[in-house]
Design a protein around this motif. Structure first.
Motif, PDB file in Angstrom:
ATOM      1  N   LEU A 132      -4.409  -1.874 -10.472  1.00  0.00           N
ATOM      2  CA  LEU A 132      -3.516  -0.772 -10.108  1.00  0.00           C
ATOM      3  C   LEU A 132      -2.037  -1.073 -10.331  1.00  0.00           C
ATOM      4  O   LEU A 132      -1.220  -0.158 -10.280  1.00  0.00           O
ATOM      5  CB  LEU A 132      -3.743  -0.364  -8.649  1.00  0.00           C
ATOM      6  N   ALA A 133      -1.689  -2.317 -10.587  1.00  0.00           N
ATOM      7  CA  ALA A 133      -0.275  -2.694 -10.742  1.00  0.00           C
ATOM      8  C   ALA A 133       0.437  -1.855 -11.796  1.00  0.00           C
ATOM      9  O   ALA A 133       1.582  -1.459 -11.613  1.00  0.00           O
ATOM     10  CB  ALA A 133      -0.151  -4.177 -11.063  1.00  0.00           C
ATOM     11  N   ARG A 134      -0.236  -1.531 -12.891  1.00  0.00           N
ATOM     12  CA  ARG A 134       0.441  -0.784 -13.965  1.00  0.00           C
ATOM     13  C   ARG A 134       0.695   0.671 -13.608  1.00  0.00           C
ATOM     14  O   ARG A 134       1.430   1.367 -14.284  1.00  0.00           O
ATOM     15  CB  ARG A 134      -0.340  -0.901 -15.272  1.00  0.00           C
ATOM     16  N   TYR A 135       0.077   1.154 -12.528  1.00  0.00           N
ATOM     17  CA  TYR A 135       0.236   2.551 -12.124  1.00  0.00           C
ATOM     18  C   TYR A 135       1.203   2.713 -10.953  1.00  0.00           C
ATOM     19  O   TYR A 135       1.404   3.819 -10.466  1.00  0.00           O
ATOM     20  CB  TYR A 135      -1.129   3.142 -11.730  1.00  0.00           C
ATOM     21  N   CYS A 136       1.779   1.611 -10.478  1.00  0.00           N
ATOM     22  CA  CYS A 136       2.588   1.644  -9.256  1.00  0.00           C
ATOM     23  C   CYS A 136       3.947   0.988  -9.446  1.00  0.00           C
ATOM     24  O   CYS A 136       4.113   0.110 -10.273  1.00  0.00           O
ATOM     25  CB  CYS A 136       1.857   0.912  -8.132  1.00  0.00           C
ATOM     26  N   ASP A 137       4.880   1.427  -8.602  1.00  0.00           N
ATOM     27  CA  ASP A 137       6.179   0.751  -8.504  1.00  0.00           C
ATOM     28  C   ASP A 137       6.074  -0.422  -7.541  1.00  0.00           C
ATOM     29  O   ASP A 137       6.718  -1.446  -7.712  1.00  0.00           O
ATOM     30  CB  ASP A 137       7.243   1.725  -7.978  1.00  0.00           C
ATOM     31  N   THR A 138       5.261  -0.225  -6.489  1.00  0.00           N
ATOM     32  CA  THR A 138       5.153  -1.202  -5.409  1.00  0.00           C
ATOM     33  C   THR A 138       3.713  -1.331  -4.954  1.00  0.00           C
ATOM     34  O   THR A 138       3.001  -0.335  -4.848  1.00  0.00           O
ATOM     35  CB  THR A 138       6.019  -0.753  -4.198  1.00  0.00           C
ATOM     36  N   LEU A 139       3.301  -2.564  -4.670  1.00  0.00           N
ATOM     37  CA  LEU A 139       2.019  -2.827  -4.029  1.00  0.00           C
ATOM     38  C   LEU A 139       2.318  -3.416  -2.656  1.00  0.00           C
ATOM     39  O   LEU A 139       3.207  -4.253  -2.524  1.00  0.00           O
ATOM     40  CB  LEU A 139       1.184  -3.813  -4.834  1.00  0.00           C
ATOM     41  N   VAL A 140       1.602  -2.956  -1.657  1.00  0.00           N
ATOM     42  CA  VAL A 140       1.745  -3.480  -0.302  1.00  0.00           C
ATOM     43  C   VAL A 140       0.467  -4.231   0.029  1.00  0.00           C
ATOM     44  O   VAL A 140      -0.626  -3.662  -0.019  1.00  0.00           O
ATOM     45  CB  VAL A 140       1.985  -2.354   0.724  1.00  0.00           C
ATOM     46  N   LEU A 141       0.595  -5.512   0.352  1.00  0.00           N
ATOM     47  CA  LEU A 141      -0.545  -6.350   0.694  1.00  0.00           C
ATOM     48  C   LEU A 141      -0.443  -6.750   2.149  1.00  0.00           C
ATOM     49  O   LEU A 141       0.520  -7.394   2.559  1.00  0.00           O
ATOM     50  CB  LEU A 141      -0.569  -7.606  -0.190  1.00  0.00           C
TER      51      LEU A 141
END
Length: 194
Positions: A127-136
């Motif tokens: 999903l990284a390529r579809y997002c500005d930010t990832l929250v873990l």
């Protein structure tokens, strides 16, 4: 139960329909696309340590922070004979979370475990390529390599975890870190008056 109307009709049906994220205006929160990845076991033990009963609707709102939520994943080991857990996971799947589960394995010492690090890492990388930010939401140092790779690609990664249970290497590679203890008041269930 309170339902999140914003999540009842997702605007994206499946991963096949996703378009790569354009990083043209990352400062405009309304146009920032995020995905959330919650390590259920890590959150469970963190909440126990804090004596915290989490309101998962509030948690989702807090982590989203008025940005456009693409996906919210909740990863957990499952005991299929536990009706209470099954009810909880059903509620989660109906209220904005995609539940990713794996059957618990009984270890020789009698404890139970379900490693979901690979699933979390693969979903984050996908999903990284579809997002500005990832929250873990995890403290697992095994995820540091995936986080480092994602930040190298220009995607921001925010890590949320309990300080005493969050691996230093994970904090070091994240763009930002929030201690779960500091947001306890924002995500806890209200005690109902009797």
């Amino acid at each position: 139960m309170t339902q999140l109307s914003a999540f009842e009709k997702p605007d994206i049906a499946s991963a096949n329909t996703l378009q790569p994220c354009e990083k043209n205006n990352p400062d405009n929160k309304l146009h920032q696309r995020i995905a959330i990845f919650i390590d259920g076991a890590n959150l469970f033990y963190s909440a126990m340590h804090l004596n915290l009963e989490i309101d998962y609707t509030k948690l989702l709102r807090y982590l989203t922070k008025k940005r456009q939520l693409l996906r919210a994943y909740f990863y957990t080991g499952v005991d299929y004979t536990n009706d209470k857990q099954q009810g909880f996971l059903m509620w989660m799947s109906r209220n904005g979370y995609r539940v990713v589960s794996k059957e618990l394995i009984v270890l020789p010492n009698g404890s139970k475990k379900a490693d979901l690090d690979v699933e979390i890492a693969v979903d984050m990388m996908t999903l990284a390529r579809y997002c500005d930010t990832l929250v873990l939401l995890s403290g697992d140092g095994d995820l540091a390599y995936a986080v480092d790779n994602i930040t190298y690609r220009g995607v921001k990664v925010e890590v949320v975890g309990l300080g005493c249970m969050t691996n230093e290497s994970l904090i070091r590679v994240a763009d930002s870190y929030t201690d779960l203890e500091l947001i306890k008041q924002d995500i806890q269930k209200k005690v109902s008056a009797q």
